[in-house]
Design an enzyme around this catalytic site. Structure first.
Site, short mmCIF file in Angstrom:
data_model
loop_
_atom_site.label_atom_id
_atom_site.label_comp_id
_atom_site.label_asym_id
_atom_site.label_seq_id
_atom_site.Cartn_x
_atom_site.Cartn_y
_atom_site.Cartn_z
N GLU A 113 10.18 2.51 10.40
CA GLU A 113 11.11 3.63 10.18
C GLU A 113 10.27 4.90 10.25
O GLU A 113 9.33 5.06 9.49
CB GLU A 113 11.78 3.54 8.81
CG GLU A 113 12.81 2.44 8.70
CD GLU A 113 13.97 2.57 9.67
OE1 GLU A 113 14.20 3.67 10.19
OE2 GLU A 113 14.61 1.55 9.94
N GLU A 123 9.34 17.08 14.73
CA GLU A 123 9.65 16.98 13.30
C GLU A 123 8.68 17.84 12.51
O GLU A 123 7.46 17.72 12.64
CB GLU A 123 9.52 15.53 12.84
CG GLU A 123 9.95 15.38 11.40
CD GLU A 123 9.81 13.98 10.87
OE1 GLU A 123 8.73 13.39 11.03
OE2 GLU A 123 10.79 13.46 10.31
N CYS A 131 13.48 12.11 5.82
CA CYS A 131 13.56 11.70 7.23
C CYS A 131 14.97 11.93 7.77
O CYS A 131 15.16 12.06 8.97
CB CYS A 131 13.15 10.25 7.38
SG CYS A 131 13.95 9.20 6.17
N LYS A 189 0.84 -1.20 0.00
CA LYS A 189 0.00 0.00 0.00
C LYS A 189 0.88 1.26 0.00
O LYS A 189 1.49 1.60 1.01
CB LYS A 189 -0.92 0.02 1.23
CG LYS A 189 -1.89 1.18 1.20
CD LYS A 189 -1.93 1.85 2.55
CE LYS A 189 -1.84 3.32 2.61
NZ LYS A 189 -1.97 4.21 1.53
P1 NDP Z 1 2.05 8.80 7.54
O1 NDP Z 1 2.31 8.05 8.78
O2 NDP Z 1 0.94 9.75 7.50
O3 NDP Z 1 1.76 7.77 6.36
C1 NDP Z 1 2.62 6.70 6.08
C2 NDP Z 1 1.80 5.59 5.44
O4 NDP Z 1 0.90 5.07 6.42
C3 NDP Z 1 0.95 6.08 4.27
O5 NDP Z 1 0.91 5.09 3.28
C4 NDP Z 1 -0.41 6.25 4.93
O6 NDP Z 1 -1.47 6.18 4.02
C5 NDP Z 1 -0.42 5.07 5.87
N1 NDP Z 1 -1.42 5.15 6.93
C6 NDP Z 1 -2.05 6.25 7.43
N2 NDP Z 1 -2.95 5.88 8.38
C7 NDP Z 1 -2.87 4.55 8.50
C8 NDP Z 1 -3.53 3.57 9.32
N3 NDP Z 1 -4.48 3.90 10.20
N4 NDP Z 1 -3.18 2.28 9.17
C9 NDP Z 1 -2.23 1.92 8.30
N5 NDP Z 1 -1.60 2.77 7.48
C10 NDP Z 1 -1.90 4.08 7.58
O7 NDP Z 1 3.43 9.45 7.09
P2 NDP Z 1 3.69 10.38 5.82
O8 NDP Z 1 3.29 9.70 4.54
O9 NDP Z 1 3.13 11.71 6.13
O10 NDP Z 1 5.28 10.41 5.76
C11 NDP Z 1 6.03 11.33 6.44
C12 NDP Z 1 6.69 10.69 7.64
O11 NDP Z 1 7.48 9.58 7.24
C13 NDP Z 1 7.65 11.62 8.34
O12 NDP Z 1 7.43 11.58 9.72
C14 NDP Z 1 9.03 11.05 8.02
O13 NDP Z 1 10.02 11.29 8.94
C15 NDP Z 1 8.74 9.60 7.90
N6 NDP Z 1 9.75 8.95 7.08
C16 NDP Z 1 10.68 8.17 7.72
C17 NDP Z 1 11.68 7.56 7.01
C18 NDP Z 1 12.63 6.68 7.71
O14 NDP Z 1 13.19 5.80 7.06
N7 NDP Z 1 12.86 6.82 9.00
C19 NDP Z 1 11.81 7.74 5.57
C20 NDP Z 1 10.78 8.57 5.00
C21 NDP Z 1 9.78 9.15 5.76
P3 NDP Z 1 -2.04 7.51 3.27
O15 NDP Z 1 -0.95 8.47 3.15
O16 NDP Z 1 -2.51 6.99 1.97
O17 NDP Z 1 -3.15 7.98 4.13
#
Ligand code: NDP
Length: 477
Positions: free
Chosen positions: A246, A379, A280, A171
């Protein structure tokens, strides 16, 4: 307009679609992508479960050939896929092509790893008994990815999952389905059997949640925010399933008096502001010792003046738009918070208007920040950086470690003593000396500690720790 559909049990399905909007030009629809339901997700999980027994016993040459084909096609199409990435996420075209090349390299690496699968044979402590240690695939892996690396993160989860014999339900983030659809299409055409890789695009609250609630996922690998990561953890414990997280960062870059000023400024500008600060591993905290502080602020500010914020596809652009309106609001809210907290707005802070309607924000630097301010602790995930003045190296290290996060950390110094001490003592999964905190190799472990990560590292041969489970077999000779 064509609807890019979900792939479930080897069939492209789904007629309900969502628009993928270009953040450089919100009038442009990049494509229409399927909006999956909980029922679709259950069907995808069932398909992956049915495909697992055969795929887990598939030959390593078959896995090698498919992963290699995928890597080769991604490389051959790097300009086209890079342009798609730039249009859906807002990274500049060179950054987007670079990320696409990295995705290709990851598939090439795991194509090689498929041929290097091995176990151990060791003597038993008892006579006439042989002991074998092997790695089995886990089963069905759920892959949930964020929007900020639309092709590299899916690649670094899908490639090892398949390499080690798992089947997948994937997903991607709803904001950036385009690159995910493209790599699933490439792998499907490369010859993956039906059901081995399933794509369910759609909302996190629907598709993601249905994955968390399923008892049939043996593992979930997640990259995203800390809040969603915690939900993944709680749901996974409920189902006694393996999980890997992550999450966020508030990565420090320390600049010492003895630093090479040019090296320090380049590293800080790159890792603080490139990719619109939406990495990130971005250095969102610059921790600078007194002796170089004023020179560094002046040089960094001069550098920021030269950075062009504009459409991600323009060759003159250094910083593309923020990914969407919601993230832009988060960024501008934090800019207001920083002002109220008493930090000095040394550069930027304003929205900018360009030829096309997009989410354009100046790179923003706060000086005279403290490590206790919210802009230094939370963040933001945008081009907004706090600069904290410290007395000396000891205070710099203590400040770097005073954070709930621990993903990446950097130091700019010409002192071997301080570089060595920093590498040993900074609380981070990755450490950079005279380099940006962002920008890593694809063949070595990636991940952090403290609130940034949970579970085994991703990438390189360390990926096997998550995607396999160890079996110890005893045989009477
Ligand atoms: P989110 O947590 O909002 O979303 C991440 C994924 O989780 C998306 O596919 C999202 O779907 C999905 N999601 C949202 N709600 C749910 C749920 N209830 N159950 C299961 N899945 C769900 O993060 P962002 O996309 O906003 O990404 C930014 C964040 O990612 C930042 O905090 C960043 O630091 C972190 N990040 C960390 C990295 C690392 O390796 N440490 C690398 C890159 C980013 P949808 O968006 O479709 O709603």
């Amino acid at each position: 307009m064509t609807i890019y559909q979900n792939l479930i049990a080897g069939e492209w399905v789904g007629s309900d679609a969502t628009e993928n909007i270009n953040p450089s030009n919100t009038k442009e629809v990049v494509g229409l992508y399927a909006n999956g339901s909980a029922t679709d997700t259950k069907a995808a999980i069932a398909a992956a479960k049915a495909a697992f027994p055969a795929w887990s016993r598939s030959g390593i040459w078959e896995r090698h050939v498919i992963l290699k084909k995928a890597g080769d096609e991604i490389m051959a199409r790097k300009d086209e896929l890079g342009a798609l990435l730039a249009r859906e996420e807002g990274k500049t075209l060179p950054e987007a092509i670079g990320e696409t090349i990295r995705a290709s390299q990851i598939f090439e690496f795991f194509a090689g790893e498929a041929l290097r699968l091995a176990g151990e044979i060791i003597p038993s402590v008892r006579p006439n008994i042989g002991v074998e240690i092997t790695r089995d695939p886990l089963g069905v892996i759920g892959i949930i990815t964020p929007w900020n690396f639309p092709i590299a993160i899916p690649a670094w989860k899908i490639a090892p999952a398949l390499c080690y014999g798992n089947t997948v339900v994937f997903k991607p983030a709803e904001l950036v389905p385009g690159c995910s659809w493209a790599i699933v299409d490439i792998l499907h055409r490369a010859g993956l059997p039906k059901g081995v890789l399933n794509l369910v695009m759609g909302k996190g609250s629907v598709v993601g949640q249905a994955m968390l609630d399923s008892p049939d996922l043996a593992g979930i690998t997640f990259t995203g925010s800390t809040g969603t990561g915690k939900r993944v953890a709680v749901a996974s414990l409920e189902h006694n399933r393996k999980f890997q997280l992550e999450m966020g960062g508030k990565n420090p870059m320390v600049v010492l008096d003895d630093a090479d000023l040019t090296v320090a400024v380049e590293a800080a500008a790159n890792s603080g502001f490139f990719s619109t600060g939406q990495r990130c591993t971005a250095s969102s905290r610059l921790i600078v010792t007194e002796g170089i502080h004023d020179k560094f602020v002046a040089a960094l500010t001069e550098k920021l003046k030269t950075l062009v914020v504009d459409d991600a596809m323009k060759p003159t652009t250094h910083i593309g738009p923020v990914v969407d309106e919601r993230q832009l609001k988060t960024d501008t809210d934090y800019i207001e918070i920083g002002k109220k907290e008493g930090a000095k707005l040394a550069f930027g802070g304003e929205l900018v208007t360009r030829e096309t309607p997009g989410f354009y924000l100046q790179p923003t630097l706060f000086t005279e920040a403290t490590n206790q301010m919210r802009i230094s602790r939370e963040e933001i995930f945008g081009p907004v950086v706090s600069l904290i003045r410290v007395k000396d190296y000891d205070e710099a290290l203590a400040t770097a470690n005073d954070t709930p996060f621990g993903l990446s950390a950097g130091i700019a110094t010409t002192s071997l003593k301080h570089a060595t001490h920093f590498k040993r003592n900074v609380e981070a999964g990755m450490v950079m000396v005279n380099l940006p905190t962002a920008g890593v190799d694809f063949h070595v472990p990636f991940g952090g500690r403290k609130g940034s990560s949970y579970g085994p590292r991703e990438q390189g041969k360390y990926a096997a720790e998550f995607y396999t489970t160890v079996k110890t077999s005893y045989t009477l000779a």
